[in-house]
Design a protein around this motif. Structure first.
Motif, PDB file in Angstrom:
ATOM      1  N   HIS A 273       0.870  -1.180   0.000  1.00  0.00           N
ATOM      2  CA  HIS A 273       0.000   0.000   0.000  1.00  0.00           C
ATOM      3  C   HIS A 273       0.904   1.226   0.000  1.00  0.00           C
ATOM      4  CE1 HIS A 273      -3.705  -2.318   1.053  1.00  0.00           C
ATOM      5  NE2 HIS A 273      -2.813  -3.127   1.602  1.00  0.00           N
ATOM      6  N   PRO A 274       1.262   1.773  -1.156  1.00  0.00           N
ATOM      7  CA  PRO A 274       2.149   2.951  -1.197  1.00  0.00           C
ATOM      8  C   PRO A 274       1.424   4.198  -0.695  1.00  0.00           C
ATOM      9  CG  PRO A 274       2.091   1.777  -3.305  1.00  0.00           C
ATOM     10  CD  PRO A 274       0.957   1.258  -2.495  1.00  0.00           C
ATOM     11  N   VAL A 275       2.129   4.996   0.101  1.00  0.00           N
ATOM     12  CA  VAL A 275       1.576   6.241   0.632  1.00  0.00           C
ATOM     13  C   VAL A 275       2.638   7.331   0.549  1.00  0.00           C
ATOM     14  CG1 VAL A 275      -0.074   5.121   2.187  1.00  0.00           C
ATOM     15  CG2 VAL A 275       2.257   5.593   2.978  1.00  0.00           C
ATOM     16  N   PRO A 276       2.225   8.607   0.556  1.00  0.00           N
ATOM     17  CA  PRO A 276       3.194   9.693   0.405  1.00  0.00           C
ATOM     18  C   PRO A 276       3.845  10.163   1.694  1.00  0.00           C
ATOM     19  CG  PRO A 276       0.984  10.578   0.330  1.00  0.00           C
ATOM     20  CD  PRO A 276       0.841   9.085   0.438  1.00  0.00           C
ATOM     21  N   SER A 277       3.335   9.730   2.860  1.00  0.00           N
ATOM     22  CA  SER A 277       3.839  10.283   4.121  1.00  0.00           C
ATOM     23  C   SER A 277       3.531   9.347   5.281  1.00  0.00           C
ATOM     24  CB  SER A 277       3.180  11.644   4.394  1.00  0.00           C
ATOM     25  OG  SER A 277       1.775  11.474   4.583  1.00  0.00           O
ATOM     26  N   LEU A 278       4.160   9.634   6.429  1.00  0.00           N
ATOM     27  CA  LEU A 278       3.880   8.860   7.641  1.00  0.00           C
ATOM     28  C   LEU A 278       2.440   9.062   8.099  1.00  0.00           C
ATOM     29  CD1 LEU A 278       7.164   9.455   9.683  1.00  0.00           C
ATOM     30  CD2 LEU A 278       6.492   7.377   8.463  1.00  0.00           C
ATOM     31  N   SER A 279       1.937  10.270   7.986  1.00  0.00           N
ATOM     32  CA  SER A 279       0.552  10.524   8.408  1.00  0.00           C
ATOM     33  C   SER A 279      -0.428   9.756   7.529  1.00  0.00           C
ATOM     34  CB  SER A 279       0.249  12.020   8.377  1.00  0.00           C
ATOM     35  OG  SER A 279       0.438  12.555   7.085  1.00  0.00           O
ATOM     36  N   ALA A 280      -0.133   9.650   6.240  1.00  0.00           N
ATOM     37  CA  ALA A 280      -0.986   8.856   5.359  1.00  0.00           C
ATOM     38  C   ALA A 280      -0.908   7.373   5.722  1.00  0.00           C
ATOM     39  CB  ALA A 280      -0.579   9.069   3.902  1.00  0.00           C
ATOM     40  N   ALA A 281       0.276   6.912   6.113  1.00  0.00           N
ATOM     41  CA  ALA A 281       0.422   5.526   6.562  1.00  0.00           C
ATOM     42  C   ALA A 281      -0.435   5.273   7.797  1.00  0.00           C
ATOM     43  CB  ALA A 281       1.883   5.224   6.868  1.00  0.00           C
ATOM     44  N   ALA A 282      -0.389   6.205   8.748  1.00  0.00           N
ATOM     45  CA  ALA A 282      -1.188   6.061   9.965  1.00  0.00           C
ATOM     46  C   ALA A 282      -2.674   5.985   9.651  1.00  0.00           C
ATOM     47  CB  ALA A 282      -0.899   7.228  10.900  1.00  0.00           C
ATOM     48  N   GLY A 283      -3.107   6.735   8.637  1.00  0.00           N
ATOM     49  CA  GLY A 283      -4.516   6.733   8.284  1.00  0.00           C
ATOM     50  C   GLY A 283      -5.012   5.405   7.753  1.00  0.00           C
ATOM     51  N   LEU A 284      -4.123   4.600   7.179  1.00  0.00           N
ATOM     52  CA  LEU A 284      -4.522   3.304   6.629  1.00  0.00           C
ATOM     53  C   LEU A 284      -4.599   2.198   7.675  1.00  0.00           C
ATOM     54  CD1 LEU A 284      -2.541   2.881   3.275  1.00  0.00           C
ATOM     55  CD2 LEU A 284      -4.958   3.427   3.569  1.00  0.00           C
ATOM     56  N   LEU A 285      -3.818   2.331   8.749  1.00  0.00           N
ATOM     57  CA  LEU A 285      -3.602   1.189   9.643  1.00  0.00           C
ATOM     58  C   LEU A 285      -4.864   0.611  10.277  1.00  0.00           C
ATOM     59  CD1 LEU A 285      -0.226   2.116  11.378  1.00  0.00           C
ATOM     60  CD2 LEU A 285      -0.671   0.478   9.537  1.00  0.00           C
ATOM     61  N   PRO A 286      -5.809   1.413  10.767  1.00  0.00           N
ATOM     62  CA  PRO A 286      -6.973   0.793  11.413  1.00  0.00           C
ATOM     63  C   PRO A 286      -7.731  -0.177  10.520  1.00  0.00           C
ATOM     64  CG  PRO A 286      -6.857   3.128  11.953  1.00  0.00           C
ATOM     65  CD  PRO A 286      -5.827   2.878  10.882  1.00  0.00           C
ATOM     66  N   ASP A 287      -7.634  -0.013   9.199  1.00  0.00           N
ATOM     67  CA  ASP A 287      -8.339  -0.908   8.275  1.00  0.00           C
ATOM     68  C   ASP A 287      -7.512  -2.126   7.880  1.00  0.00           C
ATOM     69  OD1 ASP A 287     -10.603   0.742   8.171  1.00  0.00           O
ATOM     70  OD2 ASP A 287      -9.721   1.966   6.574  1.00  0.00           O
TER      71      ASP A 287
ATOM     72  N   GLY B  99       9.674  10.973  13.768  1.00  0.00           N
ATOM     73  CA  GLY B  99       8.386  11.074  13.095  1.00  0.00           C
ATOM     74  C   GLY B  99       7.309  10.146  13.613  1.00  0.00           C
ATOM     75  N   LEU B 100       7.553   9.480  14.742  1.00  0.00           N
ATOM     76  CA  LEU B 100       6.554   8.528  15.235  1.00  0.00           C
ATOM     77  C   LEU B 100       5.339   9.211  15.844  1.00  0.00           C
ATOM     78  CD1 LEU B 100       8.812   5.736  16.751  1.00  0.00           C
ATOM     79  CD2 LEU B 100       7.999   6.061  14.414  1.00  0.00           C
ATOM     80  N   ALA B 101       5.410  10.513  16.014  1.00  0.00           N
ATOM     81  CA  ALA B 101       4.236  11.256  16.490  1.00  0.00           C
ATOM     82  C   ALA B 101       3.054  11.092  15.553  1.00  0.00           C
ATOM     83  CB  ALA B 101       4.582  12.738  16.647  1.00  0.00           C
ATOM     84  N   ALA B 102       3.320  10.789  14.286  1.00  0.00           N
ATOM     85  CA  ALA B 102       2.233  10.597  13.323  1.00  0.00           C
ATOM     86  C   ALA B 102       1.332   9.430  13.705  1.00  0.00           C
ATOM     87  CB  ALA B 102       2.818  10.363  11.927  1.00  0.00           C
ATOM     88  N   PHE B 103       1.831   8.514  14.547  1.00  0.00           N
ATOM     89  CA  PHE B 103       1.061   7.332  14.944  1.00  0.00           C
ATOM     90  C   PHE B 103       0.564   7.400  16.387  1.00  0.00           C
ATOM     91  CE2 PHE B 103       4.209   6.289  11.749  1.00  0.00           C
ATOM     92  CZ  PHE B 103       3.471   5.601  10.793  1.00  0.00           C
ATOM     93  N   ALA B 104       0.902   8.470  17.096  1.00  0.00           N
ATOM     94  CA  ALA B 104       0.638   8.536  18.539  1.00  0.00           C
ATOM     95  C   ALA B 104      -0.850   8.539  18.873  1.00  0.00           C
ATOM     96  CB  ALA B 104       1.311   9.780  19.130  1.00  0.00           C
TER      97      ALA B 104
ATOM     98  N   LEU C 133      -3.110   6.667  17.579  1.00  0.00           N
ATOM     99  CA  LEU C 133      -3.728   5.362  17.321  1.00  0.00           C
ATOM    100  C   LEU C 133      -3.703   4.524  18.599  1.00  0.00           C
ATOM    101  CD1 LEU C 133      -2.187   4.726  13.793  1.00  0.00           C
ATOM    102  CD2 LEU C 133      -4.523   5.447  14.335  1.00  0.00           C
ATOM    103  N   THR C 134      -4.574   4.861  19.504  1.00  0.00           N
ATOM    104  CA  THR C 134      -4.574   4.272  20.837  1.00  0.00           C
ATOM    105  C   THR C 134      -5.113   2.841  20.868  1.00  0.00           C
ATOM    106  OG1 THR C 134      -6.748   5.240  21.276  1.00  0.00           O
ATOM    107  CG2 THR C 134      -4.813   6.547  21.909  1.00  0.00           C
ATOM    108  N   GLU C 135      -5.796   2.411  19.810  1.00  0.00           N
ATOM    109  CA  GLU C 135      -6.390   1.072  19.804  1.00  0.00           C
ATOM    110  C   GLU C 135      -5.467   0.026  19.186  1.00  0.00           C
ATOM    111  OE1 GLU C 135      -9.315   0.481  21.316  1.00  0.00           O
ATOM    112  OE2 GLU C 135      -9.206   2.595  21.869  1.00  0.00           O
ATOM    113  N   LEU C 136      -4.311   0.460  18.669  1.00  0.00           N
ATOM    114  CA  LEU C 136      -3.403  -0.464  17.999  1.00  0.00           C
ATOM    115  C   LEU C 136      -2.184  -0.758  18.866  1.00  0.00           C
ATOM    116  CD1 LEU C 136      -3.379   0.988  14.355  1.00  0.00           C
ATOM    117  CD2 LEU C 136      -5.048  -0.526  15.455  1.00  0.00           C
ATOM    118  N   HIS C 137      -1.625  -1.958  18.673  1.00  0.00           N
ATOM    119  CA  HIS C 137      -0.376  -2.331  19.329  1.00  0.00           C
ATOM    120  C   HIS C 137       0.763  -2.186  18.323  1.00  0.00           C
ATOM    121  CE1 HIS C 137       2.590  -4.474  21.734  1.00  0.00           C
ATOM    122  NE2 HIS C 137       2.826  -5.254  20.686  1.00  0.00           N
TER     123      HIS C 137
END
Length: 246
Positions: free
Chosen positions: A113-127, A140-145, A147-151
């Motif tokens: 799943h190619p994405v342009p940024s870390l924030s775009a990557a974070a947006g895909l993860l719940p699905d 840059g890990l703040a982009a995922f901070a 996502l409280t429901e993911l491990h």
């Protein structure tokens, strides 16, 4: 006067290029490191650590040190450094080239799943899954901070900078990694999805093979584009040929 080559380093290619040039009689080589890794390995030739203070500072250094050629061999995601190097080279007239290893390419069985940024990557993860193997480095890990429901299992060479997702396990390790080891890690941590940057190279590509074999989705952050008009070579032989001139 000996020709002076400045290498903007931090990659295996930069290290190999410095060693080759330092072994040549009459060549002065300086490798500059940004200082983000606290224990860099030994380098051949001269070494400087720390930033230049932007494009203007780098241009002043190029003039003061009488640099004859600049090789930007930084990480493919060091976008700001590459932009500053291109501007400084243009301002001073110092010939410059970017040494970038080729990016990875997906195969038929890859679920990328190619994405342009870390924030775009974070947006895909719940699905895509609930257990994430995150290998995008310590910055840059703040982009995922949020996502409280993911491990998250985060791997980096040095401890990542906060903020981090609340449910995070950190693994400190440096490549190269093998496919069996990566497969074991993915299985041990029951990973659902892998997130990585397209850094290219073989040192960290085993995780992609392991994910393919396990049929896991992989979120791949695409590289930033090079500045307009910048020349690039894919490997150390290409850089040496460029340095040799026409």
């Amino acid at each position: 006067m000996s020709p002076h080559v400045l290498i903007l380093g931090g990659t295996a290619e930069a290290r190999r290029l410095a060693a080759t040039l330092a072994a040549r009689p009459g060549v002065r080589v300086t490798t500059s490191l940004a200082g983000r890794v606290t224990r860099p390995g030994a380098l051949e030739g001269d070494v400087r650590i720390g930033g230049f203070g932007g494009a203007g500072g780098l241009a002043a250094w190029l003039r003061a040190e009488r640099v004859d050629a600049l090789v930007d061999a930084t990480h493919p995601f060091a976008e700001r450094i590459t932009a500053n190097a291109a501007r400084a080279a243009a301002d001073t007239g110092v010939p410059a080239v970017v040494l970038r290893r080729p990016g990875w390419r997906p195969g038929d069985r890859d679920r990328w799943h190619p994405v342009p940024s870390l924030s775009a990557a974070a947006g895909l993860l719940p699905d895509l899954g609930r257990r994430v193997f995150l290998t995008t480095g310590r910055l840059g890990l703040a982009a995922f901070a949020h996502l409280t429901e993911l491990h998250f299992v985060v791997r980096s060479v040095e401890a990542p900078e906060p903020p981090l997702p609340p449910d995070t396990r950190v693994l400190l390790a440096r490549g190269p990694f093998t496919v069996p080891d990566e497969t074991a890690l993915l299985c041990e941590h029951r990973i659902d999805v892998l997130v990585t940057k397209d850094s290219g190279g073989e040192a960290t590509s085993a995780k992609l093979t392991a994910a393919r074999d396990l049929a896991l989705p992989v979120v791949v952050v695409r590289r930033p584009p090079l500045p307009a008009g910048v020349s690039a070579v894919p490997d150390v032989p290409g850089a040496l040929e460029w340095l040799s001139g026409p």
